[in-house]
Design a protein around this motif. Structure first.
Motif, PDB file in Angstrom:
ATOM      1  N   GLU A 160      29.772  46.925  46.378  1.00 10.53           N
ATOM      2  CA  GLU A 160      30.528  47.139  45.137  1.00 10.53           C
ATOM      3  C   GLU A 160      29.638  47.784  44.075  1.00 10.53           C
ATOM      4  O   GLU A 160      28.519  47.329  43.840  1.00 10.53           O
ATOM      5  N   PRO A 211      36.849  44.941  35.192  1.00 16.81           N
ATOM      6  CA  PRO A 211      37.576  44.250  36.259  1.00 16.81           C
ATOM      7  C   PRO A 211      39.081  44.342  36.012  1.00 16.81           C
ATOM      8  O   PRO A 211      39.525  44.224  34.861  1.00 16.81           O
ATOM      9  N   TYR A 243      35.697  49.555  42.583  1.00 17.07           N
ATOM     10  CA  TYR A 243      34.329  49.112  42.852  1.00 17.07           C
ATOM     11  C   TYR A 243      33.815  49.639  44.197  1.00 17.07           C
ATOM     12  O   TYR A 243      32.627  49.634  44.457  1.00 17.07           O
ATOM     13  N   GLY A 292      38.254  45.118  43.021  1.00 19.89           N
ATOM     14  CA  GLY A 292      37.454  44.672  41.876  1.00 19.89           C
ATOM     15  C   GLY A 292      37.907  45.144  40.516  1.00 19.89           C
ATOM     16  O   GLY A 292      38.163  44.345  39.620  1.00 19.89           O
ATOM     17  N   GLY A 293      37.997  46.458  40.318  1.00 19.89           N
ATOM     18  CA  GLY A 293      38.354  46.947  38.998  1.00 19.89           C
ATOM     19  C   GLY A 293      38.248  48.456  38.951  1.00 19.89           C
ATOM     20  O   GLY A 293      38.039  49.111  39.975  1.00 19.89           O
TER      21      GLY A 293
END
Ligand SMILES: Nc1ncnc2c1ncn2[C@@H]1O[C@H](COP(=O)(O)OP(=O)(O)O)[C@@H](O)[C@H]1O
Ligand SMILES: [Mg+2]
Length: 302
Positions: free
Chosen positions: A100, A119, A148, A188-189
């Motif tokens: 990530e 995130p 990510y 993740g984001g």
């Protein structure tokens, strides 16, 4: 002892290694390594116990090689394997650090495009103002959107490339489309990266993939999407210290030559889930994974 390797099983033929990795697994066996099978579908469903049901017990320490695994699922895999007496050579914490962007970015900040992230949950829309604040800490100019782990590079115009980070409407449009296309797989984001002019920014042809084992570059291949069988020869002098600081046993770095002649890291990945260019001899990677043969070891001791 040769190091065992756990591969994803073929969903249609559960006793066999997934076709994508079958040749590599044959080479692992040819090097004297044991091959175990993981049920990747079960793992992603959340059934780690089922995923490892076919792994022989007491294998000792093993590599995983296969499709990408989200960080939390990798942790579940490690736990389920431990109950069967097998430890993954890459801990869940180090896997996540290499897999990530927020894990590896701080260590590579000097040798990779400037990046910021937030995130987000899959499907979550980010407000234009929030994106503008996020983009403010990047140098002015063009940018790239990804999560990510992955980008939508094949939807470059609509979901990857941002011509001007200061154009909040344009930025929000690309991010919205990216989030939409990632569906539930958004990892993740949202990441925004400063765009750098690589020798062929519209393709991955000029990227080389460097495979690092214990901080040493052990294999150099073209990027898996490259139409060429040989990649460029990167200068790794500034990249190796970062790989060593990351402290992950087995990683890949995708590197590209910037138009000013500086080699840059486009992304880092955990070597266990990095794809190998189709033209590369599977035996080379297998030999790396399995480790030195007993003859090599004894000649090294002399
Ligand atoms: N900061 C950047 N500047 C210029 N081109 C980039 C940048 N980041 C990515 N790219 C281009 O987009 C492609 C995909 O980005 P990458 O981060 O490797 O995502 P993926 O995980 O989907 O491969 C890269 O191969 C490169 O050609
Ligand atoms: Mg890439």
């Amino acid at each position: 002892m040769p190091t065992p390797v756990l591969y994803c099983r073929d969903p249609l033929n559960p006793r066999c290694v997934d076709e994508h990795f079958a040749q590599e697994a044959r080479e692992v066996r040819a090097c004297g390594g044991t091959v175990g099978l993981i049920d990747h579908d079960a793992l992603l469903r959340g059934d780690a116990q089922q995923a490892v049901a076919r792994v022989p017990s007491g294998l000792g320490s093993a590599w995983y090689r296969g499709w990408m695994i989200p960080g939390d699922r990798y942790a579940a895999l490690a736990e389920a394997l431990e109950r069967r007496g097998t430890a993954l050579l890459v801990t869940p914490e180090r896997y996540r650090a290499a897999h990530e962007l927020p894990g590896w970015y701080p260590v590579f900040a000097d040798v990779t495009p400037a990046s910021v992230w937030r995130p987000t949950k899959p499907g979550e829309t980010l407000a234009g103002e929030d994106l503008a604040v996020l983009a403010e800490s990047l140098p002015p100019g063009a940018g790239i959107v990804k999560d990510y782990v992955k980008s939508r590079k094949h939807e470059w115009e609509q979901a990857c490339f941002v011509p001007d980070l200061a154009d909040t409407v344009g930025l929000a449009r690309v991010v919205r489309r990216f989030v939409e296309l990632q569906e539930e797989f958004l990892a993740g984001g949202v990441v925004l990266r400063s765009f750098e002019a690589f020798s062929r920014p519209e393709s991955v042809a000029a990227e080389a993939r460097v495979w690092w084992l214990d901080g040493e570059p052990r294999l150099l291949t073209p990027h898996p999407d490259s139409p060429f069988e040989h990649g460029p020869r990167p200068d790794l002098d500034r990249i190796q210290p970062a790989v060593r600081r990351l402290g992950c046993r087995f990683v890949t770095t995708d590197v590209a030559l910037r138009s000013d002649g500086v080699w840059r890291v486009v992304e880092v990945g955990d070597g266990q889930v990095s794809d190998l260019h189709p033209a590369v001899d599977r035996g080379e990677l297998a030999a790396l994974l399995v480790g030195p043969s007993p003859e090599d070891r004894s000649s090294g001791e002399r």
